[in-house]
Design an enzyme around this catalytic site. Structure first.
Site, short mmCIF file in Angstrom:
data_model
loop_
_atom_site.label_atom_id
_atom_site.label_comp_id
_atom_site.label_asym_id
_atom_site.label_seq_id
_atom_site.Cartn_x
_atom_site.Cartn_y
_atom_site.Cartn_z
N LYS A 29 6.22 2.58 -6.03
CA LYS A 29 5.88 3.65 -5.10
C LYS A 29 6.70 3.60 -3.82
O LYS A 29 7.32 4.61 -3.43
CB LYS A 29 4.39 3.51 -4.78
CG LYS A 29 3.87 4.42 -3.74
CD LYS A 29 2.45 4.03 -3.40
CE LYS A 29 2.46 2.72 -2.65
NZ LYS A 29 1.24 2.49 -1.86
N THR A 30 6.72 2.44 -3.20
CA THR A 30 7.43 2.33 -1.92
C THR A 30 8.93 2.57 -2.11
O THR A 30 9.56 3.27 -1.32
CB THR A 30 7.18 0.95 -1.29
OG1 THR A 30 5.77 0.71 -1.29
CG2 THR A 30 7.68 0.91 0.13
N ASP A 213 2.08 8.20 2.66
CA ASP A 213 1.80 7.14 1.69
C ASP A 213 0.28 7.00 1.53
O ASP A 213 -0.47 7.36 2.43
CB ASP A 213 2.40 5.84 2.23
CG ASP A 213 2.42 4.74 1.19
OD1 ASP A 213 2.22 5.06 -0.01
OD2 ASP A 213 2.62 3.57 1.56
N GLU A 214 -0.17 6.44 0.43
CA GLU A 214 -1.60 6.22 0.17
C GLU A 214 -2.41 7.50 0.41
O GLU A 214 -3.46 7.48 1.05
CB GLU A 214 -2.15 5.10 1.06
CG GLU A 214 -1.42 3.78 0.94
CD GLU A 214 -1.81 2.97 -0.28
OE1 GLU A 214 -2.47 3.52 -1.20
OE2 GLU A 214 -1.42 1.79 -0.34
N GLN A 244 -6.85 4.64 -7.12
CA GLN A 244 -7.02 3.59 -6.12
C GLN A 244 -7.69 4.10 -4.86
O GLN A 244 -7.57 3.52 -3.79
CB GLN A 244 -5.66 2.96 -5.78
CG GLN A 244 -5.08 2.19 -6.94
CD GLN A 244 -3.81 1.46 -6.56
OE1 GLN A 244 -3.82 0.56 -5.74
NE2 GLN A 244 -2.70 1.87 -7.16
N ARG A 594 -3.91 -6.04 -9.23
CA ARG A 594 -3.23 -6.91 -8.25
C ARG A 594 -2.50 -8.04 -8.97
O ARG A 594 -1.65 -8.71 -8.39
CB ARG A 594 -4.22 -7.55 -7.26
CG ARG A 594 -4.98 -6.61 -6.32
CD ARG A 594 -4.12 -5.60 -5.66
NE ARG A 594 -4.06 -4.37 -6.45
CZ ARG A 594 -3.13 -3.43 -6.28
NH1 ARG A 594 -2.19 -3.60 -5.39
NH2 ARG A 594 -3.13 -2.34 -7.02
#
Length: 699
Positions: A29-30, A213-214, A244, A594
């Site tokens: 994603k980043t 983001d997020e 998420q 995670r």
DNA sequence: GACCGCTATATTTTT
DNA sequence: TATAGCGGTC
């Protein structure tokens, strides 16, 4: 950009207009955001300073900046990036006067906010059992998240108390103190644009592209913030994962990402489903768990790593047994060559860390607990900052009140009230008033402050110069440091240590030639000590933290303890019905994803919580999974258990328990060794018991 | 103003 | 069950 996969590349090169990038856990994603920004600059010729990248945490903002600089060099520095709150604060500094706030306003932190609400309720003579301060604050926050000012909030009567009226009082008091709370930062920015067309236009012209983001964690007021800011061009790229979304209880509305394509007509959608993080077996479990949720963007993670070992599920006797098993597992991973800092134990509730901490300490395993009181929330740091602010000419009444009797200067509650009245009556800023006090120009209790005021006045020439010796001198000579000694040697040492960390942070930050008020802003928006130059992240230790805190992180080895009904899903979430359970399921999903290589879930048969004994069932989230997904590892219990012949009992049987007394079985579940009964005890109420371990007799 | 003991409270907490 | 914060008392 050769190393992007096709989906990532499509997202990076997508044209103007709204773009939704659904980025599953570990899907790069980043990287994708960074490359898209890089693409906008180098391929599309967008000026870096006309791009705004919004994140939720300072850490994410910092990472974005540094990785951007890595990718495109100095241009990366020109991109404006920060959290919703930091960017809002910057805008408000410029336009505060349009909202009838002085430009020098400060941010109020959670503690002071709560104290303020308590004081308001006390003044209004409303006892806590009629209206709890945290309930009122929660209600106000809820309104603010929804974008409602005190005037726009719905009328709400609670035990005969007008909540909207109190919201209004609270805002007035904040204004009198020249403070905004965290939610105000966003809401006031929105008000600025709602109410001032000229400012709105100016801000809309400021950026050509906005990236978020997020995005699954945005609340309605943040949504409006974005909508207003990009009204001119609609160049909004959002990245997130609906699976998420775990901050619904803080006002985040998952519909912003679920319905993005409906809200933003003509939006492009990109799905990043290739996972570069976890083994296939871990992803299989993650997919199986999350697929049970209904309202979600249809997607599923594909593994690029090897299949790996099956995640384990272990049933333990109680939380101490669970902690011991976890300790054993951690040691086994260590023996297999993993470093301690590559392991994490992620729990639902911070309280779960108690037993873990105790046992891990006994076993001699290194661990660090993430959470608790943040660096800038510590008493001594708040005190020191208050001193610093007054020294540097930006302190306000709250800060003066905070330190006026620390160390003891003989100013009690009455004295403080008097001081506050004198100060506000003078119409001066706190530091100006202190100068007046230094000259002996104020009578009454203020006289007791004169030595401090004179000390500050004498040190002020040193303020703002580097190296900054003013603060330490002030804390020393005012007797503040000595007053810490009263707390005991060890505690004083650690607090003074924190103050030294703050001192280093001040010097480091002031090198950037920012104004004192800008420094206070940073301190207000930062919460951890890590960013303040204290680095325990690289310590050789296992990380213990809540599932919420773990979002965005990854570890080779992960343990998820307490995968039980009542804990995950949490009892309190069950009250919210289906939506609550869905969010809890996402929480488990976050936990599972995670892990890179190894994952272990544990369940306890007996869990003591708040002095109460629970007999939880395994979480519904791991029930009815294909047996091939979890390796169940249930060692023979060590508890002194009485073998029961379950054939004698069934629903309706009368039973006798040595500690709970007489009761009747109301539910029966399982078979073989795993029989659970639910018993209605005459005196002890309903209990769930594992038949094998319960000393239950037919009566 | 300081200290002591009682009582309220316990999900998660990016800012 | 553990703890923090508050209120009462000296």
């Amino acid at each position: 950009m050769a190393d992007l996969n096709p989906a990532q590349l499509a997202a990076v090169e997508a044209g103007d207009g709204p773009q939704l990038i659904l980025a599953g856990a570990g899907s790069g994603k980043t990287r994708t955001i960074i490359h898209r920004i890089g693409h906008l600059i180098s391929a599309r010729g967008v000026a870096p300073h006309r791009i705004l990248a919004v994140t939720f945490t300072n850490k994410a903002a910092a990472e974005l900046k540094s990785r951007l600089s890595e990718l495109i060099g100095d241009d990366g520095g020109g991109v404006v990036s920060g959290t919703f709150h930091a960017i809002s604060l910057r805008l408000l500094r410029r336009y505060a006067e349009a909202l009838a706030y002085p430009r020098s306003f400060q941010v109020i932190d959670a503690d002071d906010q709560k104290a303020l609400v308590k004081r308001i309720l006390k003044q209004a003579n409303i006892p806590a059992d009629r209206l709890h301060p945290s309930f009122l604050l929660g209600w106000i926050e809820h309104c603010k998240h929804a974008g409602q000012t005190a005037e726009q909030a719905p009328a709400c009567d609670w035990n005969g108390v007008d909540l909207r009226g109190l919201y209004s009082t609270y805002q007035q008091q904040l204004r009198e103190h020249e403070r905004m709370d965290f939610s105000d930062l966003i809401l006031n920015c929105v008000l600025l644009m709602r109410e001032h067309a000229d400012i709105a236009e100016a801000l809309q012209r400021r950026f050509d592209h906005i990236l978020v983001d997020e995005y699954q964690d945005t609340n309605p007021v943040q949504h409006e913030w974005l909508t207003l800011l990009c009204a001119g061009h609609r160049n909004l790229t959002v990245v997130g994962d609906d699976d998420q979304s775990i901050y619904g209880w803080r006002g985040a509305d998952i519909r912003h990402i679920l319905e993005f394509e409906r809200i933003w007509s003509g939006a492009g959608t990109h799905r990043l489903e290739e996972n570069y993080r976890s083994t296939g077996a871990i992803l299989d479990l993650a997919n199986a768990v999350i697929s049970k949720n209904e309202d979600r963007h249809d997607k599923s993670l594909r593994a690029t790593q090897e299949q790996g070992l099956l995640p384990q599920w272990q049933v333990c006797n109680d939380e101490y047994d669970e902690a011991r098993q976890i300790g054993t597992q951690l040691q086994a991973w260590r023996d297999a060559g993993y470093a301690w800092q590559e392991m994490a134990v992620l729990y639902r509730s911070n309280r779960q860390s108690l037993a873990l901490e105790q046992i891990l300490r006994e076993q001699g395993l290194p661990y660090r607990i993430v959470g608790g009181v943040g660096f800038f929330e510590r008493l001594e740091i708040k005190d020191a900052l208050a001193y610093w602010a007054l020294l540097n000419g930006c302190g306000d009444a709250l800060q003066l009140m905070r330190i006026c009797n620390r160390p003891k200067r003989g100013i009690g509650l009455k004295g403080q009230e008097q001081l506050a009245a004198q100060l506000s009556g003078s119409g001066l800023r706190a530091h100006e008033w202190l100068d007046l006090v230094a000259e002996g120009g104020v009578g009454g209790v203020a006289g007791k402050l004169a030595p401090l005021a004179r000390l500050i006045a004498s040190l002020r020439p040193q303020a703002g110069t580097l190296p900054d010796r003013g603060l330490m001198a002030l804390l020393q000579e005012s007797g503040y440091l000595d007053s810490l000694q009263a707390m005991g040697e060890l505690e004083a040492a650690s607090r003074i240590d924190n103050i030294h960390t703050l001192q280093r942070y001040i010097e480091l930050t002031m090198e950037q030639e920012i104004t004192p008020i800008e420094f206070m802003d940073r301190a207000a928006l930062l919460q951890s000590g890590e960013e303040a130059g204290r680095d325990d992240e690289n310590e050789e230790s296992v990380t213990l933290m809540s599932l919420h805190r773990a979002k965005g992180l990854e570890f080779d080895c992960v343990v998820l303890p307490g995968v039980e009904e009542g804990l995950l899903p949490h009892q309190r979430a069950l009250d919210d019905g289906e939506a609550g359970i869905a969010e809890e399921r996402r929480l488990l999903y976050v936990g599972i994803t995670r892990a890179r290589r190894h994952l272990k879930l544990t369940t306890a048969r007996v869990r003591r919580l708040f002095g109460e004994t629970h007999y939880p069932l395994p979480s519904r989230f791991i029930k009815n999974l294909p047996p091939s997904m979890l390796q169940q590892d249930t060692p023979v219990a060590t508890a002194s258990a009485m073998q029961n012949n379950s054939g004698d009992m069934g629903v309706g049987s009368n039973v006798l328990h040595p500690s709970f007394g007489e009761g009747v079985i109301i539910d029966f579940e399982g078979s073989g060794d795993a029989i659970r009964v639910t018993v209605q005890f005459r005196k002890a109420g309903i209990k769930r018991l594992m038949l094998k371990y319960a000393a239950l007799q037919a009566a």
